[in-house]
Design an enzyme around this catalytic site. Structure first.
Site, PDB file in Angstrom:
ATOM      1  N   HIS A 125       0.862  -1.184   0.000  1.00 49.13           N
ATOM      2  CA  HIS A 125       0.000   0.000   0.000  1.00 49.13           C
ATOM      3  C   HIS A 125       0.897   1.232   0.000  1.00 49.13           C
ATOM      4  CE1 HIS A 125      -2.918   2.918   1.648  1.00 49.13           C
ATOM      5  NE2 HIS A 125      -3.870   2.084   1.290  1.00 49.13           N
TER       6      HIS A 125
ATOM      7  N   ASP B  79       2.679  -4.709   8.277  1.00 50.27           N
ATOM      8  CA  ASP B  79       1.419  -3.997   8.052  1.00 50.27           C
ATOM      9  C   ASP B  79       0.294  -5.027   8.117  1.00 50.27           C
ATOM     10  OD1 ASP B  79      -0.834  -2.715   7.120  1.00 50.27           O
ATOM     11  OD2 ASP B  79       0.042  -2.057   5.219  1.00 50.27           O
TER      12      ASP B  79
ATOM     13  N   GLN C 281      -4.988  -5.396   6.758  1.00 54.18           N
ATOM     14  CA  GLN C 281      -5.941  -6.349   6.177  1.00 54.18           C
ATOM     15  C   GLN C 281      -5.911  -7.697   6.890  1.00 54.18           C
ATOM     16  OE1 GLN C 281      -8.189  -5.583   3.922  1.00 54.18           O
ATOM     17  NE2 GLN C 281      -7.405  -3.545   3.506  1.00 54.18           N
TER      18      GLN C 281
ATOM     19  N   LYS D 151     -10.717  -1.124   9.893  1.00 53.65           N
ATOM     20  CA  LYS D 151     -10.653  -2.354   9.094  1.00 53.65           C
ATOM     21  C   LYS D 151     -11.160  -3.562   9.877  1.00 53.65           C
ATOM     22  CE  LYS D 151      -8.024  -0.367   5.789  1.00 53.65           C
ATOM     23  NZ  LYS D 151      -8.454  -0.107   4.419  1.00 53.65           N
TER      24      LYS D 151
ATOM     25  N   CYS E 139      -4.721   2.434  -3.811  1.00 55.30           N
ATOM     26  CA  CYS E 139      -3.481   2.909  -3.175  1.00 55.30           C
ATOM     27  C   CYS E 139      -2.349   1.894  -3.338  1.00 55.30           C
ATOM     28  CB  CYS E 139      -3.700   3.235  -1.699  1.00 55.30           C
ATOM     29  SG  CYS E 139      -4.756   4.658  -1.411  1.00 55.30           S
TER      30      CYS E 139
END
Length: 407
Positions: free
Chosen positions: A124, A201, A204, A227, A365
């Site tokens: 991202h 990260d 998700q 999220k 993104c």
């Protein structure tokens, strides 16, 4: 026989009862943001209606109650991530701010000219741009792991990039535009052998798999509340205590200090050193409620249900003439990015919206991903546990109607 009751769970989400253009909402944009269960809305409302006060500074009843609720939320996050210590949990505005905090606080303090940072081709923008900025500031070099035609990291190329110059690796766990689930444990272990610090990260991944930061042995991990069925404007940075202790503050202001004179400032202890100013109190309380709710859904049954949805949705999409799915990794979660011959994704999104179907269109993104696959954008249907096969059927009907428009 599965006891996963999707219809019962759907009743917890008020948004699923609305209509769009006179049609029942089919919400397939969960990778962008998830819907919020009523308990999250109620928890935030309760703070605003009966408990508004600032935290940490007041001795009156409301302030003490707000502080207790705020800090209990930190404990819930610690347990959710299986962190060793509660002060390893820093509240931020979201995963993006968490990554910028690491880059500017850890990166600018510990990295120097010639040091190398490794990321992947599927990151991202929030896990690309902060490192580019750091490279410009201190003279680091950014290295990128390529991906294959299925949208998977090529591990052999990652191994080749690693060297004694590698000081930091920052990798997405689950790709928001491809659905790929990366082998983060392997990535972490190999990086550590080179002495590199690893950032994960998990924006998700947080709804895909249980997270245990100690078992992973990641140095930092970031996520966003919205999220994971929580509110916007709040996120989390997990960092190992020894690293956070060594890092300078990211911002200055109230609550991140022990004392201030015009001659010098003494900084507060963890985690407050990194939480300058009045925090997003209601949002932190809402995040706690979201995590507590999410854990009642049941990991294993939910994962099986979403996998079944993914397989069903993949077959249904491929039954539509001219559809090509972008991202076909062997290990993949419930994200379906696709293109349709002869129709720009933006036009497609507009047309299916007329049928009440909410999908995301654009580069998500992740412009380098689009460049890698030679396309300007994709349409993306991203699934949560409250979605159904019937909703996927509705998406396919809407796609076929869109194709008729463009005949």
């Amino acid at each position: 026989m599965s006891t996963f009751n999707v219809q019962k769970l759907r009743q917890d989400f008020p948004n699923l009862n609305i209509q769009v253009h006179g049609k029942p909402l089919v919400y397939l944009d969960n990778a962008a943001t998830t819907l919020k269960p009523r308990c999250v809305i109620d928890a935030m409302n309760a703070y605003y209606v009966t408990g508004v006060a600032n935290v940490h500074r007041g001795v009156h009843y409301l302030s003490e109650q707000a502080t207790a609720a705020f800090e209990f939320s930190r404990q819930v996050v610690r347990q959710f991530l299986h962190a060793a210590k509660v002060h390893e949990i820093i509240f931020t505005k979201g995963a993006t701010e968490s990554l910028n905090l690491i880059a500017q606080s850890y990166g600018r303090h510990f990295l120097k000219k010639g040091d190398e940072i490794i990321i992947s081709y599927m990151e991202h923008h929030s896990n690309i741009v902060p490192w580019q900025m750091l490279c410009q500031q201190v003279g680091c070099v950014l290295k990128v792991i390529p991906i294959n035609d299925q949208g998977e990291i090529i591990l052999e190329e990652y191994y080749k990039l690693l060297s004694d110059k590698t000081k930091l690796v920052s990798i997405v766990w689950v790709s928001n535009s491809l659905g790929t689930v990366n082998p983060v444990k392997t990535i972490i272990d190999v990086a550590h052998k080179q002495g590199a610090v690893v950032v994960i990260d998990a924006a998700q991944a947080v709804t895909h798999t249980p997270i245990d930061v100690q078992a992973l042995d990641c140095d930092f991990l970031v996520l966003s509340g919205h999220k994971v069925f929580g509110p916007t404007g709040v996120g989390v940075l997990y960092g190992k205590e020894k690293l956070l202790e060594a890092m300078p503050p990211y911002q200055g202001g109230g609550d991140m200090i022990k004392s201030v004179t015009f001659a010098e400032t003494t900084y507060n202890a963890l985690p407050y050193k990194f939480e300058a100013g009045t925090p997003a109190i209601a949002e932190v309380i809402g995040l706690r409620s979201a995590l507590e709710y999410f854990q009642t859904v049941g990991w294993e049954e939910m994962k099986h249900y979403k996998q079944d949805l993914l397989e069903y949705g993949t077959k249904k999409l491929l039954s539509v003439d001219g559809v090509r799915i972008i991202g076909t990794a062997r290990d993949k979660t419930s994200i379906l990015s696709f293109v349709v011959d002869g129709i720009h994704p933006h036009d497609l999104g507009t047309l299916v919206d007329q049928e009440g179907v909410a999908i995301r269109t654009g580069h998500h993104c992740t412009q380098p991903v689009m460049q890698r696959f030679g396309i300007p954008a994709t349409a993306r249907a991203s699934l949560a546990f409250y979605n159904t096969k019937e909703e996927l059927d509705t998406l396919v009907v809407a796609l076929n109607k869109a194709k008729e428009v463009f005949k």
